[in-house]
Scaffold this motif. Structure first.
Motif, PDB file in Angstrom:
ATOM      1  N   TRP A  38     -20.639  -5.673  15.107  1.00 38.03           N
ATOM      2  CA  TRP A  38     -21.177  -5.833  13.755  1.00 38.03           C
ATOM      3  C   TRP A  38     -22.705  -5.902  13.759  1.00 38.03           C
ATOM      4  N   ALA A  53     -24.710 -12.907  21.703  1.00 37.35           N
ATOM      5  CA  ALA A  53     -23.383 -13.158  21.155  1.00 37.35           C
ATOM      6  C   ALA A  53     -22.514 -13.933  22.142  1.00 37.35           C
ATOM      7  N   GLU A  54     -22.585 -13.588  23.421  1.00 37.38           N
ATOM      8  CA  GLU A  54     -21.767 -14.290  24.409  1.00 37.38           C
ATOM      9  C   GLU A  54     -22.264 -15.708  24.639  1.00 37.38           C
ATOM     10  N   HIS A  73     -23.369 -17.591  22.378  1.00 35.13           N
ATOM     11  CA  HIS A  73     -22.854 -18.355  21.244  1.00 35.13           C
ATOM     12  C   HIS A  73     -21.329 -18.246  21.129  1.00 35.13           C
ATOM     13  N   ASP A  74     -20.675 -17.746  22.177  1.00 36.46           N
ATOM     14  CA  ASP A  74     -19.216 -17.626  22.235  1.00 36.46           C
ATOM     15  C   ASP A  74     -18.668 -16.855  21.029  1.00 36.46           C
ATOM     16  N   ALA A  75     -19.348 -15.744  20.697  1.00 35.55           N
ATOM     17  CA  ALA A  75     -18.919 -14.914  19.564  1.00 35.55           C
ATOM     18  C   ALA A  75     -19.024 -13.442  19.925  1.00 35.55           C
ATOM     19  N   PRO A  76     -18.304 -12.981  20.972  1.00 37.36           N
ATOM     20  CA  PRO A  76     -18.408 -11.570  21.377  1.00 37.36           C
ATOM     21  C   PRO A  76     -17.919 -10.598  20.313  1.00 37.36           C
ATOM     22  N   GLY A  77     -17.067 -11.065  19.398  1.00 35.19           N
ATOM     23  CA  GLY A  77     -16.589 -10.183  18.341  1.00 35.19           C
ATOM     24  C   GLY A  77     -17.661  -9.751  17.364  1.00 35.19           C
ATOM     25  N   THR A  78     -18.814 -10.432  17.379  1.00 35.14           N
ATOM     26  CA  THR A  78     -19.898 -10.044  16.462  1.00 35.14           C
ATOM     27  C   THR A  78     -20.761  -8.911  17.012  1.00 35.14           C
ATOM     28  N   HIS A 135     -27.613 -18.252  14.936  1.00 37.21           N
ATOM     29  CA  HIS A 135     -26.208 -17.858  15.100  1.00 37.21           C
ATOM     30  C   HIS A 135     -26.118 -16.339  15.030  1.00 37.21           C
ATOM     31  N   PRO A 136     -25.149 -15.732  15.703  1.00 35.80           N
ATOM     32  CA  PRO A 136     -25.013 -14.269  15.657  1.00 35.80           C
ATOM     33  C   PRO A 136     -24.887 -13.700  14.249  1.00 35.80           C
ATOM     34  N   TYR A 137     -24.304 -14.460  13.320  1.00 34.45           N
ATOM     35  CA  TYR A 137     -24.195 -13.934  11.961  1.00 34.45           C
ATOM     36  C   TYR A 137     -25.563 -13.799  11.296  1.00 34.45           C
TER      37      TYR A 137
END
Length: 460
Positions: free
Chosen positions: A296, A285-286, A288-293, A344-346
């Motif tokens: 989830w 996640a980090e 991909h610059d998406a720590p908020g995921t 991607h994290p999603y």
């Protein structure tokens, strides 16, 4: 105590006298275990700025808990939850609170955090094994016990959904170390509420000491008879020639059957894969610059596990129980390897949910084998050994992942994490058998207990 004539449904499990109250208290305390690990990793990472330190502290926390897990369970088997759980929960809560203060500011010494984490891990209350033993005490009907174990596992998976989400909420409004304080409150309140339940009075104590032979208040005469039979079974098992008492530890306990040994091996593989996955998800996640995921993804894994466990517990399985465990582990390992290729994290959220479908069913099967392989006075310790295998694998792989992140491509690390899961399952798939102690029904080769399918669960 349930009657064999009661239809084996989830509602019937919860209608059993004292079951709902006892279960709710145990789940409240076990919510702490959904909050504490992620909170600890994030808090240590924030305080030290190092993945390696975070992974090492988490490994120390897990390993001390693993190494002393059978000893803590043995204390409960010998003295009962009411004498052991309250002081254990109090010490654990205090240590988590101290850890929260120690990680509240940057620059905390890694050695200090490791020492505190080690002490906390050593005093972790075994609420899961205690609750599984209480299910066996409350329910005499084996098909109904199957539903209880599945319900237990599914409910705990929902806690592992709620736990990471709660951490995510806390991250938005405060620092990660607050999660450790919340975890301390949860485990203390849950443990004290659990031991206050009347169901605990019938807890089977090794050797028939204490009130193990008594029934909970408000229960019927069948409960007293069943508890007395359980105490007699403990005594009979300890007197059987050639069978060593569970008090002699691993060799005595696992000498009861190859099935338990093989279940522990597969569960260790599962722990290795899932333990590394926790830290790999954070790094993914980090990257991909998406720590908020992160919360989830963790929640998706547990949500998938809850769905899988609920479905698994409701099916009348006819396949051999050991081969079911091996197939579930292989499927989980392949999904873990594939998730490393997510763009991607999603997408990783979806992959985690798919992999989760196999987690609770696999652990369900392992814990049912443990329950069937131990006498009433050793069930807590049998479940603790399965916990030990899972947590040992998880702790070691978390430390290894922390050291390898940044030195290998993430897809390769996901595949490396999946390898022990698959290999342990393949290695044991053709030799798995289940042995039951005298006086207890076993699954045999067909995976059927008293004409009913086997199945149960809990996340370690």
């Amino acid at each position: 105590m349930s009657s064999p004539s009661v239809a084996p449904s989830y509602a019937a499990v919860l209608r059993t006298p004292h079951a709902l109250r006892t279960f709710a208290a145990a789940l409240l305390g076990r919510l702490s275990y959904g909050v504490a690990p992620l909170s600890l990793v994030l808090a240590v990472k924030a305080a030290t700025g190092s993945y390696a330190v975070a992974g090492t502290v988490m490994a120390v926390f897990g390993l001390t808990g693993v190494l002393l897990s059978p000893a803590r369970a043995g204390l409960i088997d010998r003295h009962g939850p009411r004498r052991v759980l309250p002081p254990m929960a109090c010490v654990y809560a205090v240590l988590l609170t101290v850890l929260a203060f120690a990680t509240a500011w940057p620059g905390a010494p890694g050695l200090l955090l490791a020492v505190l984490a080690s002490a906390a891990g050593a005093t972790t209350p075994p609420l899961g094994p205690v609750m599984r033993t209480l299910w066996s005490t409350l329910l005499s009907d084996r098909p109904l016990l199957q539903r209880a174990y599945s319900l237990d596992g599914v409910a705990e998976e929902l806690l592992f959904v709620t736990g990471p989400l709660l951490v995510g909420v806390l991250m938005r409004v405060t620092v990660p170390s607050v999660g450790l304080g919340v975890s301390a409150v949860l485990v203390l309140v849950g443990a004290l509420s659990l031991v206050a339940s009347p169901a605990v009075r019938a807890y089977p104590v090794a050797g028939g000491r204490g009130k193990a032979a008594g029934a909970p208040e408000g229960s019927d005469g069948n409960a007293s008879a069943s508890a007395a039979s359980a105490a007699s079974a403990v005594s009979a098992a300890s007197d059987r020639p050639g069978r060593r008492s569970s008090r002699f530890g691993l060799s005595g306990l696992l000498g009861g059957g190859r099935g338990l040994r093989q279940a522990i091996a597969v569960t260790a593989g599962l722990g290795i894969g899932l333990g590394a996955l926790d830290l790999l998800v954070i790094a993914f996640a980090e990257e991909h610059d998406a720590p908020g995921t992160i919360p989830w993804i963790m929640a998706a894994l547990s949500a998938g596990s809850a769905v899988g466990g609920l479905a698994y517990g409701a099916v009348s399985w006819r396949a051999p129980i050991g081969r079911r465990l091996a197939a579930l582990a292989v499927a989980l390992g392949l999904v873990v390897a594939a998730t490393g290729l997510a763009p991607h994290p999603y997408v990783l959220v979806a992959g985690a949910a798919l992999g989760g479908l196999f987690v609770a069913p696999a652990l369900t099967t392992a814990y049912l084998i443990a329950d069937e392989s131990a006498g009433p006075g050793a069930r807590t310790k049998a479940g603790a050994w399965v916990n030990t295998a899972f947590n040992a694998g998880s702790s070691g792989s978390t430390a290894a992942a922390g050291l390898l992140i940044g030195h290998m491509p993430l897809p390769a690390l996901f595949a490396l994490a999946a390898a022990p899961v698959v290999l342990s399952a393949v290695a044991t798939s053709t030799t798995f058998t289940t042995a039951s102690p005298a006086g207890r029904p076993g699954t045999g080769a067909g995976g059927v207990v008293d004409g009913a399918p086997s199945g149960s669960a809990e996340r370690a």
